[in-house]
Design a protein around this motif. Structure first.
Motif, PDB file in Angstrom:
ATOM      1  N   GLY A 222     -28.620   9.240   1.509  1.00  0.00           N
ATOM      2  CA  GLY A 222     -28.243   8.148   0.637  1.00  0.00           C
ATOM      3  C   GLY A 222     -26.749   8.087   0.368  1.00  0.00           C
ATOM      4  N   PRO A 223     -26.352   7.324  -0.642  1.00  0.00           N
ATOM      5  CA  PRO A 223     -24.930   7.041  -0.883  1.00  0.00           C
ATOM      6  C   PRO A 223     -24.160   8.214  -1.472  1.00  0.00           C
ATOM      7  CG  PRO A 223     -26.268   6.050  -2.607  1.00  0.00           C
ATOM      8  CD  PRO A 223     -27.233   6.604  -1.582  1.00  0.00           C
ATOM      9  N   PHE A 224     -22.841   8.070  -1.468  1.00  0.00           N
ATOM     10  CA  PHE A 224     -21.932   9.081  -1.985  1.00  0.00           C
ATOM     11  C   PHE A 224     -20.754   8.352  -2.630  1.00  0.00           C
ATOM     12  CE2 PHE A 224     -19.414  12.922  -2.116  1.00  0.00           C
ATOM     13  CZ  PHE A 224     -20.344  13.958  -2.073  1.00  0.00           C
ATOM     14  N   VAL A 225     -20.154   8.969  -3.633  1.00  0.00           N
ATOM     15  CA  VAL A 225     -18.983   8.389  -4.311  1.00  0.00           C
ATOM     16  C   VAL A 225     -17.792   9.322  -4.132  1.00  0.00           C
ATOM     17  CG1 VAL A 225     -18.000   7.601  -6.498  1.00  0.00           C
ATOM     18  CG2 VAL A 225     -20.427   7.233  -6.037  1.00  0.00           C
ATOM     19  N   LEU A 226     -16.671   8.762  -3.732  1.00  0.00           N
ATOM     20  CA  LEU A 226     -15.412   9.510  -3.658  1.00  0.00           C
ATOM     21  C   LEU A 226     -14.378   8.835  -4.555  1.00  0.00           C
ATOM     22  CD1 LEU A 226     -15.036  10.194   0.181  1.00  0.00           C
ATOM     23  CD2 LEU A 226     -15.764  11.810  -1.581  1.00  0.00           C
ATOM     24  N   GLU A 227     -13.699   9.630  -5.351  1.00  0.00           N
ATOM     25  CA  GLU A 227     -12.560   9.132  -6.119  1.00  0.00           C
ATOM     26  C   GLU A 227     -11.298   9.710  -5.518  1.00  0.00           C
ATOM     27  OE1 GLU A 227     -10.344   9.602 -10.457  1.00  0.00           O
ATOM     28  OE2 GLU A 227     -12.454  10.169 -10.284  1.00  0.00           O
TER      29      GLU A 227
ATOM     30  N   ASP B 176      -7.783  14.856  -4.030  1.00  0.00           N
ATOM     31  CA  ASP B 176      -6.338  14.607  -4.088  1.00  0.00           C
ATOM     32  C   ASP B 176      -6.014  13.555  -3.031  1.00  0.00           C
ATOM     33  OD1 ASP B 176      -3.597  14.560  -4.124  1.00  0.00           O
ATOM     34  OD2 ASP B 176      -3.323  16.666  -3.569  1.00  0.00           O
ATOM     35  N   GLY B 177      -5.891  12.317  -3.459  1.00  0.00           N
ATOM     36  CA  GLY B 177      -5.654  11.208  -2.544  1.00  0.00           C
ATOM     37  C   GLY B 177      -4.248  11.144  -1.987  1.00  0.00           C
ATOM     38  N   MET B 178      -3.402  12.097  -2.358  1.00  0.00           N
ATOM     39  CA  MET B 178      -2.054  12.166  -1.795  1.00  0.00           C
ATOM     40  C   MET B 178      -1.972  13.216  -0.688  1.00  0.00           C
ATOM     41  SD  MET B 178      -0.648   9.806  -3.604  1.00  0.00           S
ATOM     42  CE  MET B 178       1.100   9.762  -4.015  1.00  0.00           C
ATOM     43  N   SER B 179      -3.087  13.882  -0.422  1.00  0.00           N
ATOM     44  CA  SER B 179      -3.157  14.877   0.654  1.00  0.00           C
ATOM     45  C   SER B 179      -4.037  14.328   1.759  1.00  0.00           C
ATOM     46  CB  SER B 179      -3.727  16.199   0.139  1.00  0.00           C
ATOM     47  OG  SER B 179      -4.115  17.035   1.217  1.00  0.00           O
ATOM     48  N   VAL B 180      -3.465  14.002   2.881  1.00  0.00           N
ATOM     49  CA  VAL B 180      -4.239  13.413   3.973  1.00  0.00           C
ATOM     50  C   VAL B 180      -5.295  14.376   4.498  1.00  0.00           C
ATOM     51  CG1 VAL B 180      -2.606  14.091   5.795  1.00  0.00           C
ATOM     52  CG2 VAL B 180      -4.020  12.049   6.094  1.00  0.00           C
ATOM     53  N   LEU B 181      -5.012  15.661   4.467  1.00  0.00           N
ATOM     54  CA  LEU B 181      -5.985  16.644   4.955  1.00  0.00           C
ATOM     55  C   LEU B 181      -7.137  16.820   3.969  1.00  0.00           C
ATOM     56  CD1 LEU B 181      -3.513  19.263   6.449  1.00  0.00           C
ATOM     57  CD2 LEU B 181      -5.009  17.707   7.720  1.00  0.00           C
TER      58      LEU B 181
ATOM     59  N   TYR C  35       0.808  -1.214   0.000  1.00  0.00           N
ATOM     60  CA  TYR C  35       0.000   0.000   0.000  1.00  0.00           C
ATOM     61  C   TYR C  35       0.846   1.271   0.000  1.00  0.00           C
ATOM     62  CZ  TYR C  35      -4.334   2.551   1.273  1.00  0.00           C
ATOM     63  OH  TYR C  35      -5.440   3.358   1.292  1.00  0.00           O
ATOM     64  N   ASP C  36       2.178   1.150  -0.042  1.00  0.00           N
ATOM     65  CA  ASP C  36       3.003   2.347   0.069  1.00  0.00           C
ATOM     66  C   ASP C  36       2.735   3.291  -1.112  1.00  0.00           C
ATOM     67  OD1 ASP C  36       4.280   0.047  -1.163  1.00  0.00           O
ATOM     68  OD2 ASP C  36       6.040   1.303  -1.490  1.00  0.00           O
ATOM     69  N   GLY C  37       2.523   4.556  -0.769  1.00  0.00           N
ATOM     70  CA  GLY C  37       2.118   5.581  -1.726  1.00  0.00           C
ATOM     71  C   GLY C  37       0.681   6.003  -1.512  1.00  0.00           C
ATOM     72  N   GLN C  38      -0.142   5.100  -0.984  1.00  0.00           N
ATOM     73  CA  GLN C  38      -1.575   5.371  -0.834  1.00  0.00           C
ATOM     74  C   GLN C  38      -1.980   5.651   0.615  1.00  0.00           C
ATOM     75  OE1 GLN C  38      -2.530   2.028  -4.249  1.00  0.00           O
ATOM     76  NE2 GLN C  38      -4.205   2.594  -2.913  1.00  0.00           N
ATOM     77  N   GLU C  39      -1.020   5.828   1.501  1.00  0.00           N
ATOM     78  CA  GLU C  39      -1.305   5.920   2.936  1.00  0.00           C
ATOM     79  C   GLU C  39      -2.265   7.043   3.301  1.00  0.00           C
ATOM     80  OE1 GLU C  39       3.015   4.465   2.435  1.00  0.00           O
ATOM     81  OE2 GLU C  39       1.784   6.086   1.624  1.00  0.00           O
ATOM     82  N   ALA C  40      -2.219   8.152   2.555  1.00  0.00           N
ATOM     83  CA  ALA C  40      -3.066   9.303   2.900  1.00  0.00           C
ATOM     84  C   ALA C  40      -4.548   8.963   2.803  1.00  0.00           C
ATOM     85  CB  ALA C  40      -2.747  10.486   1.987  1.00  0.00           C
ATOM     86  N   VAL C  41      -4.910   8.014   1.942  1.00  0.00           N
ATOM     87  CA  VAL C  41      -6.320   7.646   1.808  1.00  0.00           C
ATOM     88  C   VAL C  41      -6.812   6.983   3.090  1.00  0.00           C
ATOM     89  CG1 VAL C  41      -8.015   6.309   0.517  1.00  0.00           C
ATOM     90  CG2 VAL C  41      -6.108   7.391  -0.694  1.00  0.00           C
ATOM     91  N   CYS C  42      -6.089   5.978   3.542  1.00  0.00           N
ATOM     92  CA  CYS C  42      -6.482   5.254   4.751  1.00  0.00           C
ATOM     93  C   CYS C  42      -6.461   6.168   5.977  1.00  0.00           C
ATOM     94  CB  CYS C  42      -5.546   4.066   4.966  1.00  0.00           C
ATOM     95  SG  CYS C  42      -5.850   3.140   6.492  1.00  0.00           S
TER      96      CYS C  42
ATOM     97  N   ALA D 292       7.057  14.798  -6.342  1.00  0.00           N
ATOM     98  CA  ALA D 292       6.059  15.860  -6.416  1.00  0.00           C
ATOM     99  C   ALA D 292       4.875  15.684  -5.469  1.00  0.00           C
ATOM    100  CB  ALA D 292       5.541  15.975  -7.855  1.00  0.00           C
ATOM    101  N   ARG D 293       4.504  14.405  -5.155  1.00  0.00           N
ATOM    102  CA  ARG D 293       3.215  14.221  -4.489  1.00  0.00           C
ATOM    103  C   ARG D 293       3.258  13.258  -3.301  1.00  0.00           C
ATOM    104  NH1 ARG D 293      -1.172  12.084  -8.068  1.00  0.00           N
ATOM    105  NH2 ARG D 293      -2.528  13.027  -6.501  1.00  0.00           N
ATOM    106  N   ASP D 294       4.413  12.806  -2.883  1.00  0.00           N
ATOM    107  CA  ASP D 294       4.452  11.796  -1.824  1.00  0.00           C
ATOM    108  C   ASP D 294       3.695  12.275  -0.587  1.00  0.00           C
ATOM    109  OD1 ASP D 294       5.879   9.204  -0.792  1.00  0.00           O
ATOM    110  OD2 ASP D 294       6.062  10.680   0.805  1.00  0.00           O
ATOM    111  N   PRO D 295       2.721  11.470  -0.085  1.00  0.00           N
ATOM    112  CA  PRO D 295       1.890  11.934   1.040  1.00  0.00           C
ATOM    113  C   PRO D 295       2.650  12.112   2.342  1.00  0.00           C
ATOM    114  CG  PRO D 295       1.419   9.632   0.509  1.00  0.00           C
ATOM    115  CD  PRO D 295       2.297  10.143  -0.575  1.00  0.00           C
ATOM    116  N   VAL D 296       3.635  11.257   2.589  1.00  0.00           N
ATOM    117  CA  VAL D 296       4.395  11.338   3.840  1.00  0.00           C
ATOM    118  C   VAL D 296       5.335  12.529   3.809  1.00  0.00           C
ATOM    119  CG1 VAL D 296       5.940  10.106   5.403  1.00  0.00           C
ATOM    120  CG2 VAL D 296       4.212   8.831   4.104  1.00  0.00           C
ATOM    121  N   GLU D 297       6.084  12.656   2.734  1.00  0.00           N
ATOM    122  CA  GLU D 297       7.022  13.771   2.627  1.00  0.00           C
ATOM    123  C   GLU D 297       6.294  15.097   2.475  1.00  0.00           C
ATOM    124  OE1 GLU D 297      10.388  13.778   2.996  1.00  0.00           O
ATOM    125  OE2 GLU D 297       9.986  11.733   3.694  1.00  0.00           O
TER     126      GLU D 297
END
Length: 395
Positions: free
Chosen positions: A277-282, A254-259, A91-98, A312-317
């Motif tokens: 009702g339901p909602f969709v997030l990409e 922006d799934g690389m921004s945790v905020l 999952y490395d790279g996607q941590e900001a989503v979780c 350019a976009r690493d969520p941790v850095e």
């Protein structure tokens, strides 16, 4: 942030901690501008170009993402050393989503995902040691060493697993949402899937039912740009996944921004809790490893692309840069915290290595609910069977 991630996540070698809430100390908040604006479909969206945060919030979000990053990198090394076998999706790279998602919800809300699930097991309260034990097939693992990488699970904290079948979690997520509505417990279900699973027919069936019954579910597409080795533009006629609910509102994040993720999930969850009702997030994100450990990840993309996203976009850095810019911590303080987390992961790995494998009898357990220990279960040949051949179910 309603639930403290740090308090949820057990320390290495420990079992899961009970969810706990606490108030952050009253340090002054500061403003963080979003680099990428939200895109909304059939709704106004959060309507924000910035968000307020405190030092405590940001430090906690960063340290949790960093722990997940180190956990997955250690799993990479264990797999290459043949300590982990079978399928393994990192999952490395996607941590900001979780991490951003968890910061916007609570343990009463349900999560179900696909097979890239290690970090969700951690965020729902399990320990790195328990996760590594499961990855290495040890009896002390979260699924007694029988589930492995793709089948993490923690029902007591409303995590209903990694699922190995592509898209299988989508209708199950709708079922979880139905349960929340039926019980009236105020919970929201979040069903996560990748861009590769976004074309599954069962997703649209689940969305239709959710819209008809106004189920409290957020369909979360973790768009990491590739379904296995296929770029999204080669598999999807419409790559605006946040619009794919057609009659369901959606937001691209922006799934690389945790905020940004925290803000969007809070907005979507509030929509569901209000009975709309339901909602969709990409979530526009990126995975650094290949689809799984058997995929080098450079045959359908090149190393320059991967390194470019890292820069350019690493969520941790990226969050670390924000902390330094706002003088929330010194480089030395962050380095000391990184060292502490690395040691914590090292201890968890060594703990799991020393654990024992499941007994052979475990093969015959957990096949049926409330299973009679004397129930006859045939093995690959009769001599390897388990139980009493004359066993009969109680009338």
């Amino acid at each position: 942030m309603s639930i403290s991630l740090a308090r949820r996540i057990a320390r290495p070698g420990a079992r899961a901690l009970a969810p706990a809430s606490r108030a952050f100390s009253a340090s002054p908040s500061f403003t963080v501008e979003f680099d990428t604006p939200f895109k909304a479909y059939m709704c106004d969206g959060p309507g924000m170009s910035s968000v307020e945060a405190t030092k405590e919030e940001v430090m906690e979000l960063w340290s949790t993402m960093y722990k997940m990053r180190r956990m997955e990198l250690a799993a990479d090394q264990l797999y290459k050393a043949k300590q982990i076998r079978g399928f393994c999706h990192l999952y490395d790279g996607q941590e900001a989503v979780c991490v951003g998602m968890e910061a916007a919800i609570s343990m009463k809300d349900s999560i179900i995902t696909a097979y890239r699930d290690h970090c969700y097991q951690l965020s729902r309260g399990d320990s790195p040691a328990s996760i590594y034990a499961e990855l290495m097939g040890r009896a002390s693992g979260c699924a007694r060493g029988k589930g492995g990488s793709m089948h993490m699970y923690m029902a007591k904290n409303n995590f209903f697993g990694g699922n190995g079948i592509v898209g299988a979690q989508q209708p199950l997520g709708a079922g979880l949402a139905f349960a929340h509505k039926y019980k009236g417990d105020g919970g929201v279900a979040l069903a996560l899937y990748g861009d590769g699973a976004a074309n599954q027919g069962q997703l649209f069936e689940a969305m239709n039912m959710a819209a008809l019954w106004k189920l409290p579910i957020v369909f979360v597409c973790e768009n990491n740009q590739y379904g296995m080795g296929t770029a999204k533009a080669r598999s999807s006629a419409n790559t605006d996944y946040f619009t794919r609910g057609v009659y369901i509102p959606g937001i691209k994040v922006d799934g690389m921004s945790v905020l940004a993720v925290r803000t969007a999930v809070a907005h979507a969850a509030a929509h569901c809790r209000e009975g709309k009702g339901p909602f969709v997030l990409e979530m526009d994100t990126y995975r650094y490893h290949g689809h799984s450990m058997s995929d080098p990840g450079v045959t359908y993309r090149n190393r320059d692309e991967v390194s470019g996203v890292r820069r350019a976009r690493d969520p941790v850095e990226g969050l670390k840069k924000i902390m330094l810019e706002h003088s929330l911590a010194t480089p030395e303080e962050l380095k000391a915290l990184e060292t502490k987390i690395r040691k914590e992961i090292d201890v968890a790995v060594e703990f799991a290595k020393k654990e024992s494998s499941p007994a052979a009898a475990e093969l015959y357990r957990d096949i049926y609910r409330s299973q009679d220990p004397h129930m006859f279960i045939r093995g690959p040949d009769l001599a390897a069977s388990h139980g009493d051949q004359k066993w009969q179910p109680a009338s």
